[in-house]
Scaffold this motif. Structure first.
Motif, PDB file in Angstrom:
ATOM      1  N   ARG A 160       0.865  -1.180   0.000  1.00 55.27           N
ATOM      2  CA  ARG A 160       0.000   0.000   0.000  1.00 55.27           C
ATOM      3  C   ARG A 160       0.900   1.227   0.000  1.00 55.27           C
ATOM      4  O   ARG A 160       1.941   1.241   0.652  1.00 55.27           O
ATOM      5  CB  ARG A 160      -0.875  -0.020   1.255  1.00 55.27           C
ATOM      6  CG  ARG A 160      -1.677   1.235   1.469  1.00 55.27           C
ATOM      7  CD  ARG A 160      -2.659   1.090   2.631  1.00 55.27           C
ATOM      8  NE  ARG A 160      -2.031   1.170   3.933  1.00 55.27           N
ATOM      9  CZ  ARG A 160      -2.709   1.248   5.079  1.00 55.27           C
ATOM     10  NH1 ARG A 160      -4.033   1.223   5.076  1.00 55.27           N
ATOM     11  NH2 ARG A 160      -2.093   1.324   6.228  1.00 55.27           N
ATOM     12  N   VAL A 161       0.488   2.264  -0.735  1.00 51.05           N
ATOM     13  CA  VAL A 161       1.243   3.523  -0.743  1.00 51.05           C
ATOM     14  C   VAL A 161       0.315   4.637  -0.273  1.00 51.05           C
ATOM     15  O   VAL A 161      -0.790   4.779  -0.788  1.00 51.05           O
ATOM     16  CB  VAL A 161       1.768   3.854  -2.163  1.00 51.05           C
ATOM     17  CG1 VAL A 161       2.573   5.146  -2.132  1.00 51.05           C
ATOM     18  CG2 VAL A 161       2.620   2.718  -2.698  1.00 51.05           C
ATOM     19  N   ARG A 162       0.766   5.403   0.711  1.00 51.38           N
ATOM     20  CA  ARG A 162      -0.064   6.480   1.256  1.00 51.38           C
ATOM     21  C   ARG A 162       0.722   7.770   1.305  1.00 51.38           C
ATOM     22  O   ARG A 162       1.947   7.750   1.432  1.00 51.38           O
ATOM     23  CB  ARG A 162      -0.476   6.195   2.696  1.00 51.38           C
ATOM     24  CG  ARG A 162      -1.226   4.972   2.948  1.00 51.38           C
ATOM     25  CD  ARG A 162      -1.644   4.897   4.416  1.00 51.38           C
ATOM     26  NE  ARG A 162      -0.617   4.384   5.300  1.00 51.38           N
ATOM     27  CZ  ARG A 162      -0.273   4.950   6.448  1.00 51.38           C
ATOM     28  NH1 ARG A 162      -0.821   6.082   6.843  1.00 51.38           N
ATOM     29  NH2 ARG A 162       0.643   4.407   7.216  1.00 51.38           N
ATOM     30  N   ILE A 163       0.002   8.869   1.256  1.00 50.86           N
ATOM     31  CA  ILE A 163       0.636  10.159   1.497  1.00 50.86           C
ATOM     32  C   ILE A 163       0.478  10.464   2.975  1.00 50.86           C
ATOM     33  O   ILE A 163      -0.646  10.624   3.468  1.00 50.86           O
ATOM     34  CB  ILE A 163       0.000  11.258   0.633  1.00 50.86           C
ATOM     35  CG1 ILE A 163       0.226  10.932  -0.841  1.00 50.86           C
ATOM     36  CG2 ILE A 163       0.596  12.628   0.978  1.00 50.86           C
ATOM     37  CD1 ILE A 163      -0.539  11.821  -1.777  1.00 50.86           C
ATOM     38  N   ALA A 164       1.576  10.495   3.685  1.00 49.58           N
ATOM     39  CA  ALA A 164       1.533  10.794   5.123  1.00 49.58           C
ATOM     40  C   ALA A 164       2.925  11.239   5.566  1.00 49.58           C
ATOM     41  O   ALA A 164       3.924  10.975   4.896  1.00 49.58           O
ATOM     42  CB  ALA A 164       1.093   9.569   5.915  1.00 49.58           C
ATOM     43  N   ASP A 165       2.940  11.912   6.691  1.00 53.46           N
ATOM     44  CA  ASP A 165       4.189  12.414   7.258  1.00 53.46           C
ATOM     45  C   ASP A 165       4.755  11.357   8.199  1.00 53.46           C
ATOM     46  O   ASP A 165       4.000  10.749   8.957  1.00 53.46           O
ATOM     47  CB  ASP A 165       3.880  13.713   8.017  1.00 53.46           C
ATOM     48  CG  ASP A 165       5.118  14.507   8.343  1.00 53.46           C
ATOM     49  OD1 ASP A 165       6.050  13.925   8.948  1.00 53.46           O
ATOM     50  OD2 ASP A 165       5.156  15.702   8.012  1.00 53.46           O
ATOM     51  N   ALA A 166       6.073  11.180   8.158  1.00 55.59           N
ATOM     52  CA  ALA A 166       6.697  10.193   9.052  1.00 55.59           C
ATOM     53  C   ALA A 166       6.440  10.536  10.515  1.00 55.59           C
ATOM     54  O   ALA A 166       6.510   9.665  11.381  1.00 55.59           O
ATOM     55  CB  ALA A 166       8.197  10.123   8.783  1.00 55.59           C
ATOM     56  N   ALA A 167       6.145  11.793  10.788  1.00 56.48           N
ATOM     57  CA  ALA A 167       5.850  12.184  12.169  1.00 56.48           C
ATOM     58  C   ALA A 167       4.391  11.914  12.537  1.00 56.48           C
ATOM     59  O   ALA A 167       3.983  12.166  13.673  1.00 56.48           O
ATOM     60  CB  ALA A 167       6.176  13.661  12.369  1.00 56.48           C
ATOM     61  N   ASP A 168       3.615  11.421  11.581  1.00 53.86           N
ATOM     62  CA  ASP A 168       2.198  11.135  11.821  1.00 53.86           C
ATOM     63  C   ASP A 168       1.782   9.970  10.916  1.00 53.86           C
ATOM     64  O   ASP A 168       0.957  10.122  10.011  1.00 53.86           O
ATOM     65  CB  ASP A 168       1.387  12.408  11.489  1.00 53.86           C
ATOM     66  CG  ASP A 168      -0.073  12.254  11.853  1.00 53.86           C
ATOM     67  OD1 ASP A 168      -0.428  11.270  12.531  1.00 53.86           O
ATOM     68  OD2 ASP A 168      -0.871  13.123  11.446  1.00 53.86           O
ATOM     69  N   PRO A 169       2.379   8.796  11.155  1.00 54.40           N
ATOM     70  CA  PRO A 169       2.243   7.705  10.171  1.00 54.40           C
ATOM     71  C   PRO A 169       0.969   6.878  10.279  1.00 54.40           C
ATOM     72  O   PRO A 169       0.796   5.947   9.491  1.00 54.40           O
ATOM     73  CB  PRO A 169       3.471   6.833  10.473  1.00 54.40           C
ATOM     74  CG  PRO A 169       3.779   7.063  11.906  1.00 54.40           C
ATOM     75  CD  PRO A 169       3.295   8.448  12.247  1.00 54.40           C
ATOM     76  N   GLY A 170       0.091   7.192  11.227  1.00 53.72           N
ATOM     77  CA  GLY A 170      -1.135   6.393  11.369  1.00 53.72           C
ATOM     78  C   GLY A 170      -1.084   5.571  12.641  1.00 53.72           C
ATOM     79  O   GLY A 170      -0.178   5.728  13.461  1.00 53.72           O
ATOM     80  N   ASP A 171      -2.088   4.673  12.784  1.00 51.86           N
ATOM     81  CA  ASP A 171      -2.254   3.977  14.068  1.00 51.86           C
ATOM     82  C   ASP A 171      -1.848   2.511  14.039  1.00 51.86           C
ATOM     83  O   ASP A 171      -1.927   1.824  15.057  1.00 51.86           O
ATOM     84  CB  ASP A 171      -3.732   4.040  14.503  1.00 51.86           C
ATOM     85  CG  ASP A 171      -4.186   5.474  14.689  1.00 51.86           C
ATOM     86  OD1 ASP A 171      -3.347   6.292  15.101  1.00 51.86           O
ATOM     87  OD2 ASP A 171      -5.357   5.767  14.390  1.00 51.86           O
TER      88      ASP A 171
END
Ligand code: SAM
Length: 252
Positions: free
Chosen positions: A137-148
């Protein structure tokens, strides 16, 4: 364009009950609040990572190998040694060259590779490299806020040195928080070389010119950036006269 364009596929079981959403392979998923490109990317790295034509020119193995003074192969090998087939892996940024497909191949269809990047064109390049691989999977996200989610391995491949100081700390903490029980984080990055290293002053010049946040990697161990370093067992292996490091933080 919808914020959740191509985001998720919800399926129903034979009783018509919706199952937990699954992500379609290698789609670029845009999450609210995580699509903002940070200011330093424009101010410092626009030419290298944001300008689509330059990204097209630079996303090549020989470019990376030149930047790493011929060490790309051995660093990638050392990195991949930390990954096992079937694992759940978070890759905290796109990487130029063939690291991404090699990582996806090593993990294999029994595992799951979750790639994030904060710049849409970088996510697009990552997606191209893993086309047809259902376990990525490829997502746009910041390494400082990578999800849960939690992962067996969280990888940070030559990203830290590019982050401003406060973002380094935020990213290290957020990435370590994503390491599941018994899992580990793998950091591959610059390290303070031997003081008589022949390339020390050349690289110091390159840092001053192009990489203003990289010198911190010479002044600090990665543990210094982690608020909860004590929750992990840290091991660092250096390469090429101490110029590079592979640091593994295993949740204890
Ligand atoms: C991994 S680093 C550098 C890697 C190495 N120099 C290479 O060969 O590509 C470059 C990537 O980090 C991404 N990046 C920068 N800041 C980020 C952040 N805060 N979160 C996620 N990705 C980020 C950039 O968009 C770029 O794709």
């Amino acid at each position: 364009m919808s914020l959740f364009e191509n985001a998720q596929v919800t399926t129903r079981n034979s009783d018509g009950v919706a199952e937990a959403p699954r992500f379609k392979k290698a789609d670029v998923v845009r999450f609210p609040g995580t699509t903002e490109i940070p200011a330093y990317m424009h101010e410092v790295y626009e030419w290298a990572y944001v300008n689509p034509f330059n990204v097209y020119l630079l996303d090549r193995d020989w470019v990376v190998d030149t930047i790493l003074f011929g060490n790309n192969g051995r660093l990638v090998r050392a990195f991949l040694k930390e990954i096992s087939p079937g694992q759940r892996v978070l890759q905290s940024a796109h990487v130029y060259g063939d690291v991404i497909p090699k990582l996806a191949t090593k993990i294999g269809p029994a595992g799951f590779l979750d790639i994030i990047d904060v710049v849409p064109v970088q996510a697009d390049h990552a997606r191209e490299k893993v086309k047809g691989m259902d376990h990525v999977r490829v997502r746009i996200a910041d390494a400082a806020d990578p999800g849960d989610d939690l992962y067996d391995v969280v990888s940070c491949f030559f990203l830290l040195h590019e982050l401003p100081s406060d973002k380094k700390r935020a990213a290290v903490d957020a990435l370590l928080d994503r390491v599941g029980p018994g899992g580990k984080a793998v950091f591959v990055d610059y390290h303070n070389p031997h003081r008589f290293h022949p390339l020390r002053w050349l690289l110091a010049g390159v840092f001053a010119w192009l990489e203003p946040f990289a010198a911190e990697m010479w002044q600090h161990a990665i543990t210094d950036f982690a608020a909860r370093a004590g929750d992990f067992r840290w091991q660092t292996k250096t390469f090429f006269g101490g110029l590079y490091q592979v640091t593994v933080a295993t949740r204890s």
